[in-house]
Design a protein around this motif. Structure first.
Motif, PDB file in Angstrom:
ATOM      1  N   LEU A   1      15.047   6.109 -34.741  1.00 57.40           N
ATOM      2  CA  LEU A   1      14.227   4.937 -34.414  1.00 57.40           C
ATOM      3  C   LEU A   1      12.830   5.084 -35.012  1.00 57.40           C
ATOM      4  O   LEU A   1      12.346   6.195 -35.239  1.00 57.40           O
ATOM      5  CB  LEU A   1      14.102   4.769 -32.891  1.00 57.40           C
ATOM      6  N   ARG A   2      12.212   3.964 -35.242  1.00 53.49           N
ATOM      7  CA  ARG A   2      10.815   3.915 -35.653  1.00 53.49           C
ATOM      8  C   ARG A   2      10.228   2.626 -35.103  1.00 53.49           C
ATOM      9  O   ARG A   2      10.966   1.668 -34.849  1.00 53.49           O
ATOM     10  CB  ARG A   2      10.698   3.931 -37.186  1.00 53.49           C
ATOM     11  N   HIS A   3       8.915   2.598 -34.905  1.00 61.30           N
ATOM     12  CA  HIS A   3       8.299   1.375 -34.388  1.00 61.30           C
ATOM     13  C   HIS A   3       8.687   0.209 -35.304  1.00 61.30           C
ATOM     14  O   HIS A   3       8.507   0.274 -36.530  1.00 61.30           O
ATOM     15  CB  HIS A   3       6.781   1.513 -34.350  1.00 61.30           C
ATOM     16  N   PRO A   4       9.240  -0.879 -34.743  1.00 64.30           N
ATOM     17  CA  PRO A   4       9.710  -1.990 -35.581  1.00 64.30           C
ATOM     18  C   PRO A   4       8.645  -2.572 -36.506  1.00 64.30           C
ATOM     19  O   PRO A   4       8.959  -2.956 -37.640  1.00 64.30           O
ATOM     20  CB  PRO A   4      10.181  -3.014 -34.541  1.00 64.30           C
TER      21      PRO A   4
ATOM     22  N   PHE B   1      22.873  10.989 -30.450  1.00 67.99           N
ATOM     23  CA  PHE B   1      21.571  11.632 -30.263  1.00 67.99           C
ATOM     24  C   PHE B   1      20.500  10.716 -30.834  1.00 67.99           C
ATOM     25  O   PHE B   1      20.595  10.270 -31.985  1.00 67.99           O
ATOM     26  CB  PHE B   1      21.551  12.978 -30.992  1.00 67.99           C
ATOM     27  N   THR B   2      19.463  10.433 -30.055  1.00 70.18           N
ATOM     28  CA  THR B   2      18.384   9.556 -30.505  1.00 70.18           C
ATOM     29  C   THR B   2      17.133  10.373 -30.784  1.00 70.18           C
ATOM     30  O   THR B   2      16.722  11.219 -29.981  1.00 70.18           O
ATOM     31  CB  THR B   2      18.068   8.487 -29.444  1.00 70.18           C
ATOM     32  N   VAL B   3      16.516  10.113 -31.948  1.00 70.28           N
ATOM     33  CA  VAL B   3      15.277  10.775 -32.327  1.00 70.28           C
ATOM     34  C   VAL B   3      14.359   9.718 -32.926  1.00 70.28           C
ATOM     35  O   VAL B   3      14.817   8.737 -33.513  1.00 70.28           O
ATOM     36  CB  VAL B   3      15.548  11.924 -33.336  1.00 70.28           C
ATOM     37  N   ARG B   4      13.058   9.903 -32.766  1.00 71.79           N
ATOM     38  CA  ARG B   4      12.074   8.948 -33.274  1.00 71.79           C
ATOM     39  C   ARG B   4      11.337   9.537 -34.474  1.00 71.79           C
ATOM     40  O   ARG B   4      10.955  10.713 -34.466  1.00 71.79           O
ATOM     41  CB  ARG B   4      11.066   8.573 -32.186  1.00 71.79           C
ATOM     42  N   TYR B   5      11.127   8.701 -35.456  1.00 73.65           N
ATOM     43  CA  TYR B   5      10.379   9.115 -36.648  1.00 73.65           C
ATOM     44  C   TYR B   5       8.997   9.620 -36.254  1.00 73.65           C
ATOM     45  O   TYR B   5       8.524  10.641 -36.783  1.00 73.65           O
ATOM     46  CB  TYR B   5      10.274   7.935 -37.611  1.00 73.65           C
ATOM     47  N   GLU B   6       8.330   8.922 -35.345  1.00 77.29           N
ATOM     48  CA  GLU B   6       6.977   9.326 -34.937  1.00 77.29           C
ATOM     49  C   GLU B   6       6.984  10.715 -34.306  1.00 77.29           C
ATOM     50  O   GLU B   6       6.037  11.489 -34.487  1.00 77.29           O
ATOM     51  CB  GLU B   6       6.396   8.308 -33.955  1.00 77.29           C
ATOM     52  N   ASP B   7       8.048  11.048 -33.565  1.00 78.22           N
ATOM     53  CA  ASP B   7       8.140  12.378 -32.962  1.00 78.22           C
ATOM     54  C   ASP B   7       8.405  13.448 -34.017  1.00 78.22           C
ATOM     55  O   ASP B   7       7.922  14.580 -33.901  1.00 78.22           O
ATOM     56  CB  ASP B   7       9.252  12.405 -31.906  1.00 78.22           C
TER      57      ASP B   7
ATOM     58  N   PRO C   1       0.867   0.286 -34.686  1.00 75.77           N
ATOM     59  CA  PRO C   1       0.083  -0.949 -34.758  1.00 75.77           C
ATOM     60  C   PRO C   1      -0.743  -1.148 -33.494  1.00 75.77           C
ATOM     61  O   PRO C   1      -0.353  -0.727 -32.394  1.00 75.77           O
ATOM     62  CB  PRO C   1       1.148  -2.037 -34.908  1.00 75.77           C
ATOM     63  N   GLY C   2      -1.876  -1.790 -33.673  1.00 72.97           N
ATOM     64  CA  GLY C   2      -2.744  -2.048 -32.541  1.00 72.97           C
ATOM     65  C   GLY C   2      -2.327  -3.289 -31.764  1.00 72.97           C
ATOM     66  O   GLY C   2      -1.384  -3.997 -32.132  1.00 72.97           O
ATOM     67  N   GLU C   3      -3.052  -3.543 -30.686  1.00 73.32           N
ATOM     68  CA  GLU C   3      -2.752  -4.697 -29.848  1.00 73.32           C
ATOM     69  C   GLU C   3      -2.888  -5.985 -30.665  1.00 73.32           C
ATOM     70  O   GLU C   3      -3.854  -6.180 -31.394  1.00 73.32           O
ATOM     71  CB  GLU C   3      -3.714  -4.732 -28.651  1.00 73.32           C
ATOM     72  N   GLY C   4      -1.888  -6.835 -30.569  1.00 72.07           N
ATOM     73  CA  GLY C   4      -1.907  -8.093 -31.286  1.00 72.07           C
ATOM     74  C   GLY C   4      -1.401  -8.026 -32.711  1.00 72.07           C
ATOM     75  O   GLY C   4      -1.372  -9.050 -33.397  1.00 72.07           O
ATOM     76  N   GLU C   5      -0.986  -6.847 -33.182  1.00 70.05           N
ATOM     77  CA  GLU C   5      -0.526  -6.708 -34.561  1.00 70.05           C
ATOM     78  C   GLU C   5       0.988  -6.822 -34.705  1.00 70.05           C
ATOM     79  O   GLU C   5       1.504  -6.819 -35.825  1.00 70.05           O
ATOM     80  CB  GLU C   5      -0.988  -5.373 -35.139  1.00 70.05           C
ATOM     81  N   VAL C   6       1.702  -6.894 -33.598  1.00 69.23           N
ATOM     82  CA  VAL C   6       3.163  -6.962 -33.651  1.00 69.23           C
ATOM     83  C   VAL C   6       3.607  -8.421 -33.616  1.00 69.23           C
ATOM     84  O   VAL C   6       3.312  -9.144 -32.664  1.00 69.23           O
ATOM     85  CB  VAL C   6       3.800  -6.196 -32.476  1.00 69.23           C
TER      86      VAL C   6
ATOM     87  N   ALA D   1      10.444  -3.665 -27.163  1.00 70.60           N
ATOM     88  CA  ALA D   1      10.761  -3.476 -25.746  1.00 70.60           C
ATOM     89  C   ALA D   1      12.047  -2.691 -25.564  1.00 70.60           C
ATOM     90  O   ALA D   1      12.133  -1.807 -24.702  1.00 70.60           O
ATOM     91  CB  ALA D   1      10.867  -4.838 -25.060  1.00 70.60           C
ATOM     92  N   ALA D   2      13.054  -2.976 -26.382  1.00 71.52           N
ATOM     93  CA  ALA D   2      14.341  -2.286 -26.270  1.00 71.52           C
ATOM     94  C   ALA D   2      14.206  -0.805 -26.573  1.00 71.52           C
ATOM     95  O   ALA D   2      14.906   0.018 -25.979  1.00 71.52           O
ATOM     96  CB  ALA D   2      15.365  -2.933 -27.212  1.00 71.52           C
ATOM     97  N   TRP D   3      13.307  -0.455 -27.467  1.00 72.66           N
ATOM     98  CA  TRP D   3      13.172   0.936 -27.896  1.00 72.66           C
ATOM     99  C   TRP D   3      12.000   1.652 -27.242  1.00 72.66           C
ATOM    100  O   TRP D   3      11.719   2.801 -27.558  1.00 72.66           O
ATOM    101  CB  TRP D   3      13.032   1.005 -29.421  1.00 72.66           C
ATOM    102  N   GLY D   4      11.291   0.983 -26.354  1.00 73.03           N
ATOM    103  CA  GLY D   4      10.222   1.631 -25.615  1.00 73.03           C
ATOM    104  C   GLY D   4       8.929   1.780 -26.383  1.00 73.03           C
ATOM    105  O   GLY D   4       8.121   2.676 -26.091  1.00 73.03           O
ATOM    106  N   TYR D   5       8.684   0.891 -27.364  1.00 73.24           N
ATOM    107  CA  TYR D   5       7.435   0.940 -28.111  1.00 73.24           C
ATOM    108  C   TYR D   5       6.473  -0.113 -27.582  1.00 73.24           C
ATOM    109  O   TYR D   5       6.897  -1.201 -27.172  1.00 73.24           O
ATOM    110  CB  TYR D   5       7.689   0.668 -29.600  1.00 73.24           C
ATOM    111  N   PRO D   6       5.172   0.169 -27.625  1.00 77.91           N
ATOM    112  CA  PRO D   6       4.209  -0.858 -27.202  1.00 77.91           C
ATOM    113  C   PRO D   6       4.192  -2.011 -28.184  1.00 77.91           C
ATOM    114  O   PRO D   6       4.357  -1.835 -29.387  1.00 77.91           O
ATOM    115  CB  PRO D   6       2.872  -0.090 -27.202  1.00 77.91           C
ATOM    116  N   SER D   7       3.977  -3.221 -27.637  1.00 74.90           N
ATOM    117  CA  SER D   7       3.897  -4.382 -28.514  1.00 74.90           C
ATOM    118  C   SER D   7       2.774  -5.326 -28.070  1.00 74.90           C
ATOM    119  O   SER D   7       2.593  -6.365 -28.648  1.00 74.90           O
ATOM    120  CB  SER D   7       5.231  -5.136 -28.512  1.00 74.90           C
TER     121      SER D   7
END
Length: 296
Positions: free
Chosen positions: A167-170, A212-218, A276-281, A290-296
């Motif tokens: 996964l990665r932030h969309p 197994f799920t892993v995140r690019y950011e991690d 991304p910052g607030e309002g950038e998504v 939301a499905a992947w647990g990233y802030p939006s």
């Protein structure tokens, strides 16, 4: 309601797109793969545990399931640096097709219990096994992003396959896809093009409780920690060489077969981009966040 269904409903509302998962065939029955343009559906059977010894050379392959621009080439390079894991460039198995060109060949193969899809599975298996033998390692890792659209068929082809969901932030996915060709692919177009990948990843992830799920950011923030986790899932010992996979030339990293740019050629894990910052998504990407647990 499942996250996958919520994501699909949101994608349908915003883009008109929806990813549907193929039904699993009953034991002993055949199923059909999605047809290519101008070709009939490929019928195949899912080998039983007893049949695997004769139907497949390759055992327990590993498939990375991800969207485009999710860091799958970096993950491939790190896994390929392990002495027991062979991770070739993207192989695009789904575009390798077999055909019986006349009635006699179709009848001959059918008499052996082999339909077109079965023959394609034998071809895929032989190609991957050939590469594994040439590498002299124990397990093969395949990471073509288009595999996300054929997750069920890969599972049917190799019932003992293992799946790693990356996964990665969309918004980072869409931004990276846009930046790979900003003239041809404006940002809004890039957003629309990654949405089907996001939905398909979530469909596959929801269908595979053993994956197994892993995140690019991690991975970029704590590569050793994440590689230790992944090695434990794959049943191999952690190897420090995975963090420094070695510099690569342009001839080794080819456009169309994975990431080829300067960052991946450095031979080591580079810091990831800031979230991304607030309002950038964009609104269209928020259900996936939301499905992947990233802030939006």
């Amino acid at each position: 309601m499942s996250l996958a269904r919520n994501l699909n409903r949101a994608l349908t509302a915003t883009t008109g797109l929806q990813v549907r998962r193929a039904a699993r065939p009953a034991k002993g029955r055949t199923t059909t793969a999605p047809r290519s343009a101008g070709r009939p559906e490929a019928t195949y059977r899912r080998p039983s545990a007893e049949d695997l010894a004769t139907d497949r050379l390759l055992r327990r392959p590993v498939f990375v399931i991800s969207s485009i621009r999710s860091g799958s080439t970096l993950l491939r390079m790190m896994l390929g640096a392990h002495p027991r894991l062979h991770a070739p460039h993207e192989l695009h198995l789904g575009r390798m097709e077999v055909d019986c060109v006349n009635w006699f060949s179709r009848r001959a193969m059918s008499a052996l219990g082999l339909e077109r899809g079965d023959l394609e599975h034998l071809l895929w298996d032989r190609v991957l096994h050939r590469e594994l033998v040439r590498a002299g390692k124990d397990f093969v890792v395949e990471k073509t992003p288009a595999n996300v659209y054929m997750y069920r068929r890969l599972k049917d082809c190799w019932p003992d396959a293992r799946f790693v969901f990356l996964l990665r932030h969309p918004e980072s996915i869409a931004r990276s896809w846009h930046e790979s060709d900003p003239v041809k692919r404006p940002y809004d177009k890039a957003v629309g093009e990654v949405l089907p990948y996001l939905a398909a990843v979530e469909e596959a992830r929801a269908a595979d409780a053993d994956g197994f799920t892993v995140r690019y950011e991690d991975i970029t923030a704590g590569p050793e920690r994440e590689m230790r986790r992944l090695c434990a899932f794959l049943g191999v010992d952690y190897e420090p060489a995975m963090l420094h996979y070695g510099e690569r030339s342009g001839g080794e990293l080819v456009r169309g077969l994975g990431d080829w740019r300067d960052t991946i050629r450095t031979g080591t894990v580079q810091p990831g981009r800031a979230l991304p910052g607030e309002g950038e998504v964009p609104e269209a990407l928020r259900p996936a966040c939301a499905a992947w647990g990233y802030p939006s």
